[in-house]
Design a protein around this motif. Structure first.
Motif, PDB file in Angstrom:
ATOM      1  N   TYR A 298       0.834  -1.209   0.000  1.00 53.56           N
ATOM      2  CA  TYR A 298       0.000   0.000   0.000  1.00 53.56           C
ATOM      3  C   TYR A 298       0.867   1.256   0.000  1.00 53.56           C
ATOM      4  O   TYR A 298       0.622   2.208  -0.743  1.00 53.56           O
ATOM      5  CB  TYR A 298      -0.917  -0.018   1.227  1.00 53.56           C
ATOM      6  CG  TYR A 298      -1.732   1.242   1.420  1.00 53.56           C
ATOM      7  CD1 TYR A 298      -2.895   1.444   0.692  1.00 53.56           C
ATOM      8  CD2 TYR A 298      -1.337   2.206   2.336  1.00 53.56           C
ATOM      9  CE1 TYR A 298      -3.657   2.593   0.872  1.00 53.56           C
ATOM     10  CE2 TYR A 298      -2.083   3.359   2.524  1.00 53.56           C
ATOM     11  CZ  TYR A 298      -3.251   3.550   1.785  1.00 53.56           C
ATOM     12  OH  TYR A 298      -3.988   4.692   1.964  1.00 53.56           O
ATOM     13  N   SER A 301       2.437   1.652  -3.392  1.00 48.39           N
ATOM     14  CA  SER A 301       1.550   1.486  -4.539  1.00 48.39           C
ATOM     15  C   SER A 301       1.597   2.683  -5.487  1.00 48.39           C
ATOM     16  O   SER A 301       1.798   3.817  -5.089  1.00 48.39           O
ATOM     17  CB  SER A 301       0.112   1.262  -4.065  1.00 48.39           C
ATOM     18  OG  SER A 301      -0.336   2.379  -3.335  1.00 48.39           O
ATOM     19  N   VAL A 303      -0.525   4.326  -8.939  1.00 47.93           N
ATOM     20  CA  VAL A 303      -1.836   4.270  -9.604  1.00 47.93           C
ATOM     21  C   VAL A 303      -1.690   4.196 -11.122  1.00 47.93           C
ATOM     22  O   VAL A 303      -2.651   4.372 -11.852  1.00 47.93           O
ATOM     23  CB  VAL A 303      -2.686   5.501  -9.230  1.00 47.93           C
ATOM     24  CG1 VAL A 303      -2.970   5.507  -7.749  1.00 47.93           C
ATOM     25  CG2 VAL A 303      -1.989   6.793  -9.642  1.00 47.93           C
ATOM     26  N   LEU A 306      -3.330   0.488 -12.676  1.00 49.20           N
ATOM     27  CA  LEU A 306      -4.752   0.214 -12.547  1.00 49.20           C
ATOM     28  C   LEU A 306      -5.502   1.531 -12.484  1.00 49.20           C
ATOM     29  O   LEU A 306      -4.899   2.594 -12.325  1.00 49.20           O
ATOM     30  CB  LEU A 306      -5.016  -0.606 -11.281  1.00 49.20           C
ATOM     31  CG  LEU A 306      -4.444  -2.035 -11.270  1.00 49.20           C
ATOM     32  CD1 LEU A 306      -4.600  -2.651  -9.895  1.00 49.20           C
ATOM     33  CD2 LEU A 306      -5.113  -2.901 -12.320  1.00 49.20           C
ATOM     34  N   GLU A 311      -5.432   0.351  -7.088  1.00 49.33           N
ATOM     35  CA  GLU A 311      -4.332  -0.485  -6.617  1.00 49.33           C
ATOM     36  C   GLU A 311      -4.167  -0.353  -5.109  1.00 49.33           C
ATOM     37  O   GLU A 311      -4.023  -1.346  -4.391  1.00 49.33           O
ATOM     38  CB  GLU A 311      -3.032  -0.097  -7.329  1.00 49.33           C
ATOM     39  CG  GLU A 311      -1.863  -0.991  -6.957  1.00 49.33           C
ATOM     40  CD  GLU A 311      -0.671  -0.763  -7.851  1.00 49.33           C
ATOM     41  OE1 GLU A 311       0.422  -0.575  -7.307  1.00 49.33           O
ATOM     42  OE2 GLU A 311      -0.831  -0.752  -9.078  1.00 49.33           O
ATOM     43  N   LEU A 314      -6.882  -2.250  -3.425  1.00 54.03           N
ATOM     44  CA  LEU A 314      -6.688  -3.698  -3.419  1.00 54.03           C
ATOM     45  C   LEU A 314      -5.775  -4.126  -2.272  1.00 54.03           C
ATOM     46  O   LEU A 314      -6.009  -5.157  -1.643  1.00 54.03           O
ATOM     47  CB  LEU A 314      -6.107  -4.159  -4.760  1.00 54.03           C
ATOM     48  CG  LEU A 314      -7.047  -4.116  -5.958  1.00 54.03           C
ATOM     49  CD1 LEU A 314      -6.334  -4.588  -7.213  1.00 54.03           C
ATOM     50  CD2 LEU A 314      -8.287  -4.979  -5.709  1.00 54.03           C
ATOM     51  N   LEU A 438     -11.666  -6.675  -7.049  1.00 56.22           N
ATOM     52  CA  LEU A 438     -11.306  -6.365  -8.432  1.00 56.22           C
ATOM     53  C   LEU A 438     -12.384  -6.807  -9.402  1.00 56.22           C
ATOM     54  O   LEU A 438     -12.724  -6.085 -10.350  1.00 56.22           O
ATOM     55  CB  LEU A 438      -9.962  -7.010  -8.762  1.00 56.22           C
ATOM     56  CG  LEU A 438      -9.410  -6.749 -10.174  1.00 56.22           C
ATOM     57  CD1 LEU A 438      -9.192  -5.250 -10.415  1.00 56.22           C
ATOM     58  CD2 LEU A 438      -8.113  -7.515 -10.390  1.00 56.22           C
TER      59      LEU A 438
END
Length: 444
Positions: A298, A301, A303, A306, A311, A314, A438
């Motif tokens: 996280y 992550s 972006v 996706l 992301e 998720l 997702l």
């Protein structure tokens, strides 16, 4: 002054020589290390040998402890020079191990039976030494210190906790392994800029330490389990946020208390946790390693791969799915184990209490309720988790709990240990949760 204290003092002085790298450059640092290594080969007995030698060094008349300490520092320094690892992290890691050990040996000489005090003093001294070393390095390099202090505090506290944990698990003179492990962790964490300031990180550290000590005082965690939990909690707060931490600590609290539930009855049936139910580091990591990976994911992550924000979302659901699995499995085992008629999940034949893969309907209900608790907390704390998301978390927790039982009935004992089963079960819960989110995002 005892021999261990004298030895630790010399090692701390040698660790201070790591400042030669920012002061004079890597070549001077390597030259100094070479001189120390040469001396370690030359000194094979006598008073100086007695000062520097660990108990195991006497058999071959060789200062293996000193040799490995210096070689570990050289290896870490070479990594710093040849990679993106900063010199400040290298120096901070060496100081952390050397001065933390000195502080612990001082306490150990006065309180040889005070294990909690020794671990606490090591952690505090190591963290202070690491912050000081990083600050001195930045000052030498001409960099501004104040903007970097939050990062320095986070890295120092994380490294000190990991070092204390490894020293509890390993032998006290395995400092080279500790140094390399801490250096790699701090290198990783340094790439993930903490969003919190120095005060917030200090508060986070205080909160996690307080809760960790409570878990130890209530005998729901061993010293190693306490250190592991504090480290996981600190990383979760700094890189995820307090909402993530509440979910994590809810599992530790409820799971720990469930271990104590009707403990006498569990002892009669032979299914009680060892060490009076206190969870060790292996148990904590087996249940929370996937959650920690989700927190790190996280924080790192992007972006770009996706749709915007998906992301990071998720990783959040992977985190909650893994914790829901851990909660479900723990409550299912701790509550279901007190009933006399478990059945093997693969054949539904009656088995003895405590049999791997054995389930009861009471345990299954308890597991579902555990997943529902995680889902409810997540629903309150995270705007991304709406009613559908909460339902997905419950499903993921139940699936993960079932995977744990299936692995217990088929592979545990022959291929996997208990912690391996826990890890794979939480991984399955995380994957199921993320994939369901997702899928609904794509369909919606």
């Amino acid at each position: 002054m005892t021999r261990p204290v004298r030895r630790a003092t010399v090692f701390a002085v040698l660790g201070t020589l790591s400042l030669a790298v920012p002061l004079f450059g890597p070549s001077v640092g390597v030259a100094l290390a070479g001189l120390v290594l040469a001396g370690a080969f030359v000194v094979t007995d006598g008073p100086l040998f007695d000062v520097l030698a660990y108990p195991g060094d006497y058999e071959d008349g060789r200062l293996y402890g000193l040799l490995t300490f210096v070689l570990a520092a050289v290896a870490l320094g070479l990594v710093a020079v040849a990679s993106s690892m900063s010199v400040a992290i290298f120096v901070g890691t060496v100081f952390l191990v050397a001065y933390g050990n000195l502080a612990e040996q001082l306490v150990r000489s006065r309180r040889p039976d005070g294990e909690v005090l020794q671990a606490t003093v090591f952690t505090l001294a190591a963290a202070v030494a690491a912050v000081a070393a990083q600050s001195i390095t930045w000052w030498i390099e001409g960099a501004a210190i104040e903007p970097m202090l939050p990062s320095a505090l986070f890295l120092a506290a994380s490294g000190a906790l990991l070092a204390a944990l490894l020293r509890d698990i390993l032998l006290l003179y395995d400092d080279p392994i500790v140094m390399l492990s801490v250096g790699v962790l701090l290198w990783l964490l340094s790439e993930l800029e903490p969003a919190l300031g120095a005060v917030e990180i200090a508060v986070a550290l205080a909160v996690t330490i307080a809760l960790g000590y409570v878990s130890y005082a209530l005998e729901t965690a061993s010293i190693a389990g306490m250190l592991t939990g504090v480290l996981l909690g600190l990383v979760t707060i700094v890189l995820g946020g307090y909402g993530w931490f509440v979910v994590l600590i809810a599992f530790f609290a409820i799971g720990g208390l469930s271990t104590k539930f009707r403990y006498d009855r569990k002892e009669e049936l032979g299914v009680a946790e060892d060490n009076d139910g206190a969870r060790g580091s292996g148990n904590v990591l087996g249940n929370a390693a996937v959650a920690l990976a989700a927190v790190l994911g996280y924080a790192a992550s992007s972006v770009s791969l996706l749709p915007a924000g998906l992301e990071a979302e998720l990783f959040l659901f992977a985190f909650t799915g893994s914790i829901a699995t851990a909660m479900s499995d723990t409550l299912s085992s701790e509550i279901g184990s007190i009933y006399d008629r478990p059945r093997l999940i693969t054949t539904f034949e009656p088995v003895e209490p405590g049999t791997d893969g054995g389930i009861t309907w009471q345990g299954e209900i308890a597991g579902l309720l555990g997943a529902a608790v995680v889902a409810a907390i997540s629903l309150v704390l995270f705007p991304e988790v709406e009613a559908l998301g909460a339902a997905i978390i419950v499903v993921a927790g139940f699936v993960g709990m079932t995977v744990d039982s299936l692995l217990g009935a088929t592979l545990e004992g022959s291929v996997l240990g208990n912690q391996g089963v826990n890890f794979l079960a939480t991984l399955s819960g995380a994957i199921v949760c993320a994939l369901l989110v997702l899928s609904f995002a794509v369909l919606g």
